[in-house]
Design a protein around this motif. Structure first.
Motif, short mmCIF file in Angstrom:
data_model
loop_
_atom_site.label_atom_id
_atom_site.label_comp_id
_atom_site.label_asym_id
_atom_site.label_seq_id
_atom_site.Cartn_x
_atom_site.Cartn_y
_atom_site.Cartn_z
N GLY A 161 0.80 -1.23 0.00
CA GLY A 161 0.00 0.00 0.00
C GLY A 161 0.83 1.27 0.00
N PRO A 177 0.48 3.19 -3.67
CA PRO A 177 -0.59 4.18 -3.84
C PRO A 177 -0.56 5.30 -2.81
N LEU A 178 -0.12 4.98 -1.58
CA LEU A 178 -0.06 6.03 -0.55
C LEU A 178 0.86 7.16 -1.00
N ARG A 181 -0.45 9.08 -4.16
CA ARG A 181 -1.50 10.07 -3.85
C ARG A 181 -0.96 11.23 -3.03
N THR A 182 0.01 10.96 -2.16
CA THR A 182 0.61 12.04 -1.37
C THR A 182 1.31 13.03 -2.30
N ILE A 187 -6.38 11.28 1.94
CA ILE A 187 -5.53 10.97 0.79
C ILE A 187 -5.63 9.50 0.38
N TYR A 188 -5.55 8.63 1.38
CA TYR A 188 -5.53 7.20 1.03
C TYR A 188 -5.87 6.38 2.27
N ASP A 189 -6.71 5.36 2.06
CA ASP A 189 -7.09 4.47 3.16
C ASP A 189 -6.02 3.39 3.32
N TYR A 190 -4.93 3.79 3.97
CA TYR A 190 -3.77 2.91 4.16
C TYR A 190 -4.08 1.86 5.21
N THR A 239 -6.09 5.88 7.82
CA THR A 239 -6.26 6.73 6.64
C THR A 239 -5.29 7.91 6.74
N HIS A 297 -4.16 11.69 5.75
CA HIS A 297 -4.82 12.96 5.41
C HIS A 297 -3.79 14.04 5.14
#
Ligand SMILES: C[S@@+](CC[C@H](N)C(=O)[O-])C[C@H]1O[C@@H](n2cnc3c(N)ncnc32)[C@H](O)[C@@H]1O
Length: 296
Positions: free
Chosen positions: A73, A76-77, A80-81, A282-285, A289, A291
């Motif tokens: 993950g 994508p984290l 998106r960051t 930002i992403y449901d890690y 999550t 932010h």
């Protein structure tokens, strides 16, 4: 509480008391009661190795951290960051930027647009800072690499910036230093971007480390985390995730991280007199999550 979770809580208490044999027996009991739970089986493997090979052999291995941060993950984290940061940079025609706790630049590098007029990157880890600086130089990006903590930097008389950002780095500030750092930053910058995880507010006094609600959260979340790294022969599970997991229940381990709920970050930023604060998930890690807190 399920009997497996009860056994696991007792195992973590035994671990904190350095009774590793008892800890392993209780973890094995939990794994037998709930064989589908990958945290219990990974914990049993970890404790088995600790008992066989000794404590000096179970630690965060650099190659395991590398595989962790650039896999699962985290891909994508970080994508998106970086995208969220870049969207903010694009609102400026020319931008002076300070990255606090830049690490090796994983979040910063993909975000960099051409409108940066001045870039300072700061980190107290020489190894991480050198890697970020080398990557920036390779891309031909002029910058100043500052080898110090943000506290030292502010004390030494920092310059002013349009934007200062800290991705997963503000959590390294002890709570009694946080408000001073935020207030000093407020006087120097136009905008502060903080990316952090929205973790529950668990008490972390020694006697509360093994509180059932905290253990349950860790077990649920690490099940998701372990599931993201199943095809590497246990490299990430045993070389990174389990050492970090057990470190969180070791009363003797020095604390290096003070995460808190996003509401706590917003409160701290408002207390430091930032007038407008926006939050963006930002992403449901797997851990929580992430932010973006965008404060001006
Ligand atoms: C979890 S890493 C995040 C690195 C990078 N920002 C990223 O998103 O990948 C946290 C970074 O904060 C740095 N750090 C720790 N304490 C710090 C402090 N007091 N001031 C500034 N940076 C700090 C660490 O050296 C580390 O590189």
């Amino acid at each position: 509480m399920s009997s497996a979770l009860g056994d696991f809580c007792r195992a973590l208490t035994a671990y904190g008391e350095r009774d590793f044999d008892r800890a392993r027996r209780l973890v094995q009991q939990a794994a037998q009661s709930d064989p589908a739970n990958v945290v219990y089986s990974a914990a049993a493997t970890y404790l088995g190795r600790l008992i066989r090979e000794g404590e000096s052999h179970v630690y965060v291995a650099p190659e395991a951290f590398g595989a962790f941060i650039r896999g699962g993950g985290n891909v994508p984290l970080y994508a998106r960051t970086s995208a969220a940061l870049r969207r903010v940079y694009e609102g400026y025609t020319s931008l002076s930027l300070l990255d606090i706790g830049v690490g090796d630049g994983l979040a910063l590098l993909p975000a960099l647009p051409s409108n940066i007029s001045r870039l300072d990157v700061l980190d107290p880890s020489r190894a991480m800072l050198d890697r970020a600086s080398a990557a920036l130089s390779e891309r031909g990006v002029a910058h100043r690499a500052i080898h110090m903590t943000v506290q030292q930097f502010l004390h030494a008389g920092a310059g002013s910036y349009d934007v200062a950002q800290a991705t997963f780095a503000m959590q390294a500030l002890p709570p009694d230093e946080r408000s001073g750092v935020l207030a000093s930053l407020r006087a120097l910058i136009g905008r502060l971007l903080i990316v952090e995880f929205d973790v529950p507010d668990f008490p972390t006094a020694r006697e509360e480390l093994v509180a059932p609600a905290r253990v349950r959260y860790f077990v649920e979340r690490y099940q998701r985390g372990l599931a993201e790294y199943t095809d590497d022969g246990g490299l990430v599970a045993q070389g990174f995730l389990m050492p970090i997991f057990f470190g969180a229940f070791d009363p003797g381990e020095a604390r290096l991280n003070w995460e808190m709920p996003i509401a706590g970050w917003v409160h701290a930023v408002c207390e430091a007199s930032f007038a407008h604060v926006r939050i963006e998930p930002i992403y449901d890690y797997w851990w929580a999550t992430a932010h973006l807190i965008n404060a001006t």
